[in-house]
Design a protein around this motif. Structure first.
Motif, PDB file in Angstrom:
ATOM      1  N   CYS A 152       0.823  -1.218   0.000  1.00  0.00           N
ATOM      2  CA  CYS A 152       0.000   0.000   0.000  1.00  0.00           C
ATOM      3  C   CYS A 152       0.853   1.262   0.000  1.00  0.00           C
ATOM      4  O   CYS A 152       0.449   2.299  -0.543  1.00  0.00           O
ATOM      5  CB  CYS A 152      -0.904   0.032   1.239  1.00  0.00           C
ATOM      6  SG  CYS A 152      -2.340  -1.028   1.120  1.00  0.00           S
ATOM      7  N   VAL A 156      -5.139  -4.318  -4.815  1.00  0.00           N
ATOM      8  CA  VAL A 156      -6.431  -3.981  -4.193  1.00  0.00           C
ATOM      9  C   VAL A 156      -7.456  -5.110  -4.331  1.00  0.00           C
ATOM     10  O   VAL A 156      -8.510  -5.067  -3.685  1.00  0.00           O
ATOM     11  CB  VAL A 156      -7.028  -2.696  -4.803  1.00  0.00           C
ATOM     12  CG1 VAL A 156      -6.062  -1.536  -4.680  1.00  0.00           C
ATOM     13  CG2 VAL A 156      -7.421  -2.908  -6.274  1.00  0.00           C
ATOM     14  N   THR A 178     -10.887  -5.063   0.928  1.00  0.00           N
ATOM     15  CA  THR A 178     -11.593  -3.801   1.161  1.00  0.00           C
ATOM     16  C   THR A 178     -10.719  -2.772   1.864  1.00  0.00           C
ATOM     17  O   THR A 178     -10.786  -1.576   1.562  1.00  0.00           O
ATOM     18  CB  THR A 178     -12.861  -4.053   1.995  1.00  0.00           C
ATOM     19  OG1 THR A 178     -13.650  -5.052   1.360  1.00  0.00           O
ATOM     20  CG2 THR A 178     -13.690  -2.788   2.108  1.00  0.00           C
ATOM     21  N   GLN A 181      -8.434  -1.257  -0.622  1.00  0.00           N
ATOM     22  CA  GLN A 181      -9.217  -0.416  -1.528  1.00  0.00           C
ATOM     23  C   GLN A 181      -9.514   0.943  -0.892  1.00  0.00           C
ATOM     24  O   GLN A 181      -9.405   1.992  -1.537  1.00  0.00           O
ATOM     25  CB  GLN A 181     -10.517  -1.125  -1.902  1.00  0.00           C
ATOM     26  CG  GLN A 181     -10.319  -2.351  -2.775  1.00  0.00           C
ATOM     27  CD  GLN A 181     -11.577  -3.191  -2.914  1.00  0.00           C
ATOM     28  OE1 GLN A 181     -12.633  -2.809  -2.413  1.00  0.00           O
ATOM     29  NE2 GLN A 181     -11.461  -4.328  -3.579  1.00  0.00           N
ATOM     30  N   LYS A 182      -9.890   0.932   0.378  1.00  0.00           N
ATOM     31  CA  LYS A 182     -10.180   2.186   1.076  1.00  0.00           C
ATOM     32  C   LYS A 182      -8.948   3.078   1.137  1.00  0.00           C
ATOM     33  O   LYS A 182      -9.040   4.296   0.950  1.00  0.00           O
ATOM     34  CB  LYS A 182     -10.678   1.890   2.502  1.00  0.00           C
ATOM     35  CG  LYS A 182     -12.082   1.315   2.558  1.00  0.00           C
ATOM     36  CD  LYS A 182     -12.492   1.070   4.007  1.00  0.00           C
ATOM     37  CE  LYS A 182     -13.917   0.531   4.089  1.00  0.00           C
ATOM     38  NZ  LYS A 182     -14.318   0.263   5.498  1.00  0.00           N
ATOM     39  N   LEU A 223      -8.309   6.550  -6.895  1.00  0.00           N
ATOM     40  CA  LEU A 223      -9.437   6.386  -7.803  1.00  0.00           C
ATOM     41  C   LEU A 223      -9.674   7.663  -8.622  1.00  0.00           C
ATOM     42  O   LEU A 223     -10.077   7.596  -9.779  1.00  0.00           O
ATOM     43  CB  LEU A 223     -10.698   6.013  -7.018  1.00  0.00           C
ATOM     44  CG  LEU A 223     -11.860   5.416  -7.823  1.00  0.00           C
ATOM     45  CD1 LEU A 223     -11.406   4.212  -8.627  1.00  0.00           C
ATOM     46  CD2 LEU A 223     -13.002   5.021  -6.898  1.00  0.00           C
ATOM     47  N   CYS A 268     -11.101  -1.793  -8.006  1.00  0.00           N
ATOM     48  CA  CYS A 268     -11.155  -0.906  -6.842  1.00  0.00           C
ATOM     49  C   CYS A 268     -12.551  -0.801  -6.237  1.00  0.00           C
ATOM     50  O   CYS A 268     -12.688  -0.534  -5.036  1.00  0.00           O
ATOM     51  CB  CYS A 268     -10.681   0.494  -7.233  1.00  0.00           C
ATOM     52  SG  CYS A 268      -8.939   0.585  -7.721  1.00  0.00           S
TER      53      CYS A 268
END
Length: 508
Positions: free
Chosen positions: A201, A231, A235, A238-239, A247, A281
């Motif tokens: 990340c 991702v 979750t 993704q966050k 995004l 995503c």
């Protein structure tokens, strides 16, 4: 046959034993060692069992130690290349080499300032092979700190956003960076590894910076693969990606590529790659798709969906992403169940307008999907028709021969009357058309359909048999005007028949 195979296997074993001895007794001759290593690699490439036997006679361990102890970079590179190739071909060799000791050696090569770019590439290649489809390797790459070293290389190997791949040094660094991206991908996925995903990340901000400043396929493709796999099905990751603006960046890149797709095919293909990453995503939480509404991504995807250069698989990826983008609308529209204040009346109107727009988008998407299914059905139908065409070739040839004989007989006897001639040609034409040969071979081509409506297979018979001149002589004394019109039409139709013949050859 068995004796020949046995002989080849025995020769292979003999060669590997001799080459291993050569490696051991040529420690002061790096050139001889490199040649021996290259030959071992060639043998292992030609015979899948060679790597297993080389492991059994202790060759893998010796080559591993040679890569560590040799003072010559070319020997190290050749040794690492053999280790990677053998491990990639055979899972038992992979398991033998998958040790913390080898990972620590590879880390040393990557951190050492004296290691050239090619030696680092070979080291990254070995890591990729050891980790790929191997959960034990994924664990070791994390526990030994190797994944942190790879992350550092990801950040620093190429530092300028103006990527000039024509420069030799920059190109070599780019190859190393691309290999690092691929290795990080197998560290986090296949099989999926949540812990490694969390570690990677930290690279998202750097990836975002590259996406913003360099919209080139050489950068976009590796980064999208890395982001999409990091991702995927996670979750929490993704966050975090969305929280650092990931995004938003992907949306901006997608908007730019969709705009460029009207000019270049490569931009359309690259836009699909970004679309798949966007889908990864938001797939597990459609609420993340709210970010996309700022960039009108739904309308951009629908426009991209109409691009003629995209195949069915690419269009399906777009439709899948559209589904995830609009899934959140169901929750938005549930607001109807609650009462609204006067200040909220305008919000309700906006929601209703969005609902109508989404319904229109879905209608278009369904229509396009239906068109894709029709194209696939027509393609299957065409395959069946091609088989029928092959079966009908023989009777068609017989009919053509009979037609040729008929006209040959007419030319000898002076030719029939104009009325009988017209009627006879009509019957022959109907006979030839009955096979449906032309129309079945060209169902997907409108231009071919137009040609088939006017093409006359009988005239093709004229061209093959050379009867045009004979027919002209037989009828010239009776009706000069009729002959001129007929000759003109035949020339045109012969040209059309030739075009049809060429299209048959390239569309079979």
């Amino acid at each position: 046959m068995e004796s020949e195979d046995t002989k080849k296997i025995q020769e292979m074993k003999t060669d590997l034993n001799l080459l291993l001895e050569c490696l051991k007794y040529q420690m002061d001759n790096p050139f001889s060692q490199k040649e021996a290593l290259v030959t071992i690699h060639s043998i292992c490439q030609q015979n899948s069992n060679a790597g297993v036997y080389f492991r059994e006679i202790g060759g893998l361990m010796f080559v591993q130690n040679l890569a560590k102890s040799s003072e010559h970079s070319m020997v190290k590179e050749a040794a690492l290349y053999i280790l990677g190739t053998v491990a990639e071909q055979n899972v038992y060799c992979q398991q033998t080499l998958c040790t913390s000791e080898l990972f620590e050696d590879l880390i040393w090569f990557l951190r050492n300032n004296d290691s050239n770019t090619n030696l680092k590439r070979m080291s990254v290649y070995v890591i990729l092979v050891l980790v790929s489809n191997n959960r034990t390797g994924q664990t070791l790459v994390r526990e030994t700190g190797c994944i942190k070293v790879l992350s550092q290389l990801f950040r620093v190997v190429i530092s300028k956003h103006e990527l000039n791949l024509s420069d030799k040094n920059i190109f070599q660094n780019y190859q190393l960076w691309s290999s690092v991206c691929s290795t990080l991908c197998v560290c986090v996925n296949n099989p999926q590894n949540d812990e490694n995903q969390m570690l990677c990340c930290s690279l998202f901000p750097h990836a975002n910076e590259w996406l913003i400043n360099c919209i080139k396929p050489e950068i976009i493709r590796p980064l999208c693969s890395f982001i999409g796999l990091t991702v995927a099905n996670n979750t929490h990751v993704q966050k975090y990606f969305i929280s650092v603006g990931g995004l938003d960046v992907l949306s901006q890149v997608l908007v730019q590529l969709e705009s460029d797709s009207h000019k270049t095919l490569s931009s359309a293909k690259l836009a699909v790659v970004v679309t798949k990453t966007v889908d990864a995503c938001i797939a597990d939480n459609p609420m993340f798709g709210e970010v996309l509404s700022k960039y009108h991504i739904v309308s951009k995807l629908l426009a991209l969906l109409l691009h003629e250069s995209l195949d069915s698989e690419e269009k399906f990826s777009i439709i899948l992403t559209l589904g995830h983008c609009t899934e959140v609308c169901a929750e938005k529209l549930s607001l109807r169940e609650y009462s609204f204040s006067e200040n909220e009346a305008e919000q309700l109107k906006d929601i209703n307008m969005k609902e109508k727009n989404i319904e229109e988008y879905w209608k278009k998407a369904k229509e396009i999907l239906h068109r894709i299914e029709q194209l696939e059905a027509e393609e299957n139908k065409e395959k069946i028709q091609r088989e029928k065409y092959k079966n009908n070739v023989s009777p068609m040839n017989i009919n053509i021969q009979n037609t040729m004989k008929y006209f040959h007989a007419d030319s000898i006897s002076g030719g029939p009357k104009a009325e009988d001639k017209d009627e006879s040609q009509s019957k022959k034409l109907q006979s030839c058309k009955s096979y449906g040969l032309m129309s079945k071979a060209c169902t997907n081509n409108d231009q071919m359909k137009t040609l088939l409506k006017s093409a006359n297979p009988v005239n093709a018979c004229y061209r093959e048999s050379g009867q045009n001149e004979t027919l002209y002589k037989a009828n010239s004394s009776r009706n000069q005007n009729l002959h001129e019109e007929t000759t003109f039409e035949k020339k045109e139709l012969v040209s059309q028949s030739r075009s049809i013949y060429i299209m048959f050859r390239y569309n079979k």
